[in-house]
Design a protein around this motif. Sequence first.
Motif, PDB file in Angstrom:
ATOM      1  N   LEU A 136      20.353  -5.059  -9.061  1.00 56.23           N
ATOM      2  CA  LEU A 136      18.971  -5.049  -8.601  1.00 56.23           C
ATOM      3  C   LEU A 136      18.847  -4.221  -7.318  1.00 56.23           C
ATOM      4  O   LEU A 136      19.582  -4.431  -6.360  1.00 56.23           O
ATOM      5  N   VAL A 137      17.899  -3.291  -7.304  1.00 54.87           N
ATOM      6  CA  VAL A 137      17.597  -2.486  -6.121  1.00 54.87           C
ATOM      7  C   VAL A 137      16.169  -2.830  -5.706  1.00 54.87           C
ATOM      8  O   VAL A 137      15.215  -2.548  -6.438  1.00 54.87           O
ATOM      9  N   GLY A 138      16.031  -3.431  -4.552  1.00 52.32           N
ATOM     10  CA  GLY A 138      14.730  -3.887  -4.080  1.00 52.32           C
ATOM     11  C   GLY A 138      14.738  -5.387  -3.862  1.00 52.32           C
ATOM     12  O   GLY A 138      15.792  -6.057  -3.917  1.00 52.32           O
ATOM     13  N   GLN A 139      13.553  -5.962  -3.600  1.00 48.92           N
ATOM     14  CA  GLN A 139      13.445  -7.387  -3.322  1.00 48.92           C
ATOM     15  C   GLN A 139      13.522  -8.190  -4.614  1.00 48.92           C
ATOM     16  O   GLN A 139      12.859  -7.866  -5.592  1.00 48.92           O
ATOM     17  N   SER A 140      14.344  -9.275  -4.578  1.00 46.61           N
ATOM     18  CA  SER A 140      14.485 -10.103  -5.779  1.00 46.61           C
ATOM     19  C   SER A 140      13.327 -11.099  -5.916  1.00 46.61           C
ATOM     20  O   SER A 140      13.148 -11.676  -6.996  1.00 46.61           O
ATOM     21  N   LEU A 141      12.546 -11.329  -4.835  1.00 47.19           N
ATOM     22  CA  LEU A 141      11.422 -12.271  -4.878  1.00 47.19           C
ATOM     23  C   LEU A 141      10.128 -11.550  -4.500  1.00 47.19           C
ATOM     24  O   LEU A 141      10.115 -10.699  -3.601  1.00 47.19           O
ATOM     25  N   ARG A 142       9.024 -11.895  -5.181  1.00 41.52           N
ATOM     26  CA  ARG A 142       7.691 -11.376  -4.827  1.00 41.52           C
ATOM     27  C   ARG A 142       6.719 -12.551  -4.789  1.00 41.52           C
ATOM     28  O   ARG A 142       6.839 -13.496  -5.566  1.00 41.52           O
ATOM     29  N   ARG A 143       5.754 -12.477  -3.866  1.00 43.95           N
ATOM     30  CA  ARG A 143       4.815 -13.563  -3.650  1.00 43.95           C
ATOM     31  C   ARG A 143       3.392 -13.089  -3.967  1.00 43.95           C
ATOM     32  O   ARG A 143       3.036 -11.938  -3.699  1.00 43.95           O
ATOM     33  N   CYS A 144       2.577 -14.006  -4.506  1.00 46.66           N
ATOM     34  CA  CYS A 144       1.170 -13.709  -4.754  1.00 46.66           C
ATOM     35  C   CYS A 144       0.431 -13.815  -3.426  1.00 46.66           C
ATOM     36  O   CYS A 144       0.289 -14.911  -2.872  1.00 46.66           O
ATOM     37  N   GLU A 145      -0.034 -12.661  -2.881  1.00 44.36           N
ATOM     38  CA  GLU A 145      -0.603 -12.606  -1.536  1.00 44.36           C
ATOM     39  C   GLU A 145      -1.991 -11.980  -1.570  1.00 44.36           C
ATOM     40  O   GLU A 145      -2.430 -11.432  -2.590  1.00 44.36           O
ATOM     41  N   LEU A 146      -2.668 -12.054  -0.425  1.00 44.44           N
ATOM     42  CA  LEU A 146      -3.975 -11.413  -0.273  1.00 44.44           C
ATOM     43  C   LEU A 146      -3.832  -9.899  -0.342  1.00 44.44           C
ATOM     44  O   LEU A 146      -2.890  -9.324   0.240  1.00 44.44           O
ATOM     45  N   PHE A 147      -4.744  -9.284  -1.035  1.00 43.28           N
ATOM     46  CA  PHE A 147      -4.777  -7.826  -1.114  1.00 43.28           C
ATOM     47  C   PHE A 147      -6.253  -7.420  -1.066  1.00 43.28           C
ATOM     48  O   PHE A 147      -6.925  -7.370  -2.088  1.00 43.28           O
ATOM     49  N   GLY A 148      -6.733  -7.202   0.158  1.00 37.65           N
ATOM     50  CA  GLY A 148      -8.150  -6.966   0.319  1.00 37.65           C
ATOM     51  C   GLY A 148      -8.918  -8.258   0.069  1.00 37.65           C
ATOM     52  O   GLY A 148      -8.595  -9.308   0.629  1.00 37.65           O
ATOM     53  N   ALA A 149      -9.917  -8.179  -0.788  1.00 38.11           N
ATOM     54  CA  ALA A 149     -10.675  -9.376  -1.128  1.00 38.11           C
ATOM     55  C   ALA A 149     -10.061 -10.125  -2.300  1.00 38.11           C
ATOM     56  O   ALA A 149     -10.552 -11.185  -2.684  1.00 38.11           O
ATOM     57  N   ASP A 150      -9.014  -9.572  -2.886  1.00 42.87           N
ATOM     58  CA  ASP A 150      -8.393 -10.168  -4.066  1.00 42.87           C
ATOM     59  C   ASP A 150      -6.950 -10.557  -3.724  1.00 42.87           C
ATOM     60  O   ASP A 150      -6.537 -10.519  -2.562  1.00 42.87           O
ATOM     61  N   VAL A 151      -6.146 -10.905  -4.747  1.00 39.65           N
ATOM     62  CA  VAL A 151      -4.731 -11.250  -4.560  1.00 39.65           C
ATOM     63  C   VAL A 151      -3.896 -10.341  -5.448  1.00 39.65           C
ATOM     64  O   VAL A 151      -4.339  -9.889  -6.510  1.00 39.65           O
ATOM     65  N   ALA A 152      -2.669 -10.076  -5.004  1.00 40.87           N
ATOM     66  CA  ALA A 152      -1.739  -9.232  -5.755  1.00 40.87           C
ATOM     67  C   ALA A 152      -0.322  -9.588  -5.331  1.00 40.87           C
ATOM     68  O   ALA A 152      -0.095 -10.277  -4.329  1.00 40.87           O
ATOM     69  N   TRP A 153       0.671  -9.093  -6.101  1.00 38.18           N
ATOM     70  CA  TRP A 153       2.080  -9.379  -5.805  1.00 38.18           C
ATOM     71  C   TRP A 153       2.551  -8.528  -4.634  1.00 38.18           C
ATOM     72  O   TRP A 153       2.232  -7.351  -4.542  1.00 38.18           O
ATOM     73  N   SER A 154       3.328  -9.143  -3.735  1.00 37.29           N
ATOM     74  CA  SER A 154       3.815  -8.446  -2.542  1.00 37.29           C
ATOM     75  C   SER A 154       4.867  -7.403  -2.911  1.00 37.29           C
ATOM     76  O   SER A 154       5.557  -7.529  -3.928  1.00 37.29           O
ATOM     77  N   GLY A 155       4.979  -6.372  -2.050  1.00 33.53           N
ATOM     78  CA  GLY A 155       6.042  -5.394  -2.202  1.00 33.53           C
ATOM     79  C   GLY A 155       5.930  -4.577  -3.478  1.00 33.53           C
ATOM     80  O   GLY A 155       4.931  -4.619  -4.212  1.00 33.53           O
ATOM     81  N   ASP A 156       7.024  -3.833  -3.732  1.00 35.42           N
ATOM     82  CA  ASP A 156       7.092  -2.990  -4.928  1.00 35.42           C
ATOM     83  C   ASP A 156       7.956  -3.644  -5.981  1.00 35.42           C
ATOM     84  O   ASP A 156       8.826  -4.483  -5.680  1.00 35.42           O
TER      85      ASP A 156
END
Length: 656
Positions: A207-227
């Motif tokens: 694995l190259v990159g973050q193994s965990l992603r969180r559902c976070e605020l993205f503007g007025a909506d929510v999206a997964w953190s990082g790439d």
Amino acid sequence: MDVFSPGKSVNYSCDPGYSLVGKSSLHCTDNASWSTPHPRCEVSSVLQCPSPPSIEGGSHNSQEVEVFIPGMVVNYSCDPGFSLLGEASIYCTESGNWSLPPPQCAGGCGAPPRLSFAELTEEHRNQTAFPVGKTVRYACRPGYSRHPTVPPALTCLSNHTWSEARAFCKRKQCRYPEAPKNGRVVVLTDLLFGSIVNYTCEEGHRLVGQSLRRCELFGADVAWSGDLPICQKVVCPAPQIQNGKISVIKHRYRYKDTVNFTCHEGFTLRGHSMAQCSANRRWHPPVPVCEQVVMCLPPPGIANGEHSSPSSDMFGVGALVHYRCKPGFVLIGNESVRCMPDGAWSRPLPRCEAGCVRPGVGNREAIGLESLYRPGDIITIECNAVNVPRGPHKSQCQPGGTWDPPLPACSRVKRCSKPPAIPHGWHSGLAKAVFAPGTSVSYSCEPGFALTGMASIHCTESGAWSHPPPVCQAVKCPLPPNITNGKLESNISDTFPYGASVSYSCNAGYSLAGNAFINCTALGTWSQPPPRCEEIRCVFPEVQGVKKATSGNTYRFGTNITLECDDGYMLEGISQIQCQEDFSWDPPVPACKLTSRKSGSVGLGVAAAAVLLLLGAGIIWKIISKQKQGFYHTYENYNYKTALDQITEKKCSCLA
């Protein structure tokens, strides 16, 4: 906890109105005593606040507290049917006054509750009192959206409480996350705001990159953190082997690729001949090495003998070559030599000398073990079951192959068979098969065992041994002795076999003199006297310029002494010292130094000094000592392993 092991620590704190002097923690040392010096609690010199003000319809949570020091906080609450107006807490300031104003309890409702999913609208955000029937509205926090069927409002009820806060805001949901190529995504809980997903790769990928992603605020909506992470194929570095080669040469080796290793001529492989690229990007087993081969030349020949080596020009390290002698000669020394790592044969080489042929006695029915004996060998003549030697029983092989004295004849007699073996022991007749009457054998035991029974038995005329064989019993030591003011450290058992070891340690305040360990010897006694525990006592030294009323005092380990000087003297150093384990004082003993006296005394002192200078330095010191009665005040504190509130002082004084 009643018992503390070495390395454990404890923390001290003082009651309100008191401040800690010294280190706030102590630790248990290896000698089973607490580290020093011990802290103490002294009355705080800062200003204190009076009792907190009372309020109607309410109370505070510090009714039992008697002392209030700066920084202490008191919380207020209202009786049922009342609501709190203002800040619920006040604190004691550095000036000894309470922060104002205190809160009030009034009818109605206080500030509405804080909700994790919503916040008050702007119009009610700073208001702290609301009448019965008042309704306040909430707006969803970022990451939450309105529940269409639940109104976002609370109402102040007639019992002065707010209506139940229902979940009128719900968490927003992120889109289902994309899985990386050659990998997968694991949803740990759900896809709602604040949730987490985990990424893993298939075998042979990393694995190259973050193994965990969180559902976070993205503007007025929510999206997964990082790439989105990626899964790369595992690649191992190209293996390198000096003085050797690999079977498959590539620029890049991928997961589970295998290679074989061989060494150049004159080198040998140490390690595994094959390795595989593993998931951690390393070769398994590790890459081997090629070591240079060492060879020996053909072994040397010996006179009247020959070796058994094949017709080979070279021999590898560790190769063995055996020697043998020609008929009529006997081999002296080791029968074989070995090729050593330095390319030479082991030394010394054996040699062949003329030997003596096994003798025949009388009718040539004598018993012998060897067919050929070396010059200097001595044999005892033993006949078969129907013969016994007459004359000398021993004869020695002479150079040239003759026996001296001449060999005797045999006649009929009964003999004894080999004496029985005993566990953990042996007898002196191991080299013989039969024994003539009168022959004795002695028994011995291995170290750690003692002989019980007859140590020596002899062959009788009837062909039987005179006594049963003895027994070798394990040697045991008694319980190790106790020592005053100390204890045994080892696990104490009922028995102590040969070789057992125990150790001692001393109680707090005592020092070990002698060896801490004693061993159970082969004689069933302990190896040496046990050590002693001597009390640790510090001698209070004579201080230059000051005399003590009682000289030569000694003090126990851990004793704290507080020193003072009388009027007209100044203390140089730290006033409190403690007796240490190494019989020294820590910190060092201070001194009382004479300071300038009052004006009237100065005039007299100067005049007296002018006269006394003529009489000598010794008289000057005596007069000054009589004019100034300066002395030490010492406070002894035997406080090792004593709680702070149990410290006692003992006062004595020393005249200067």
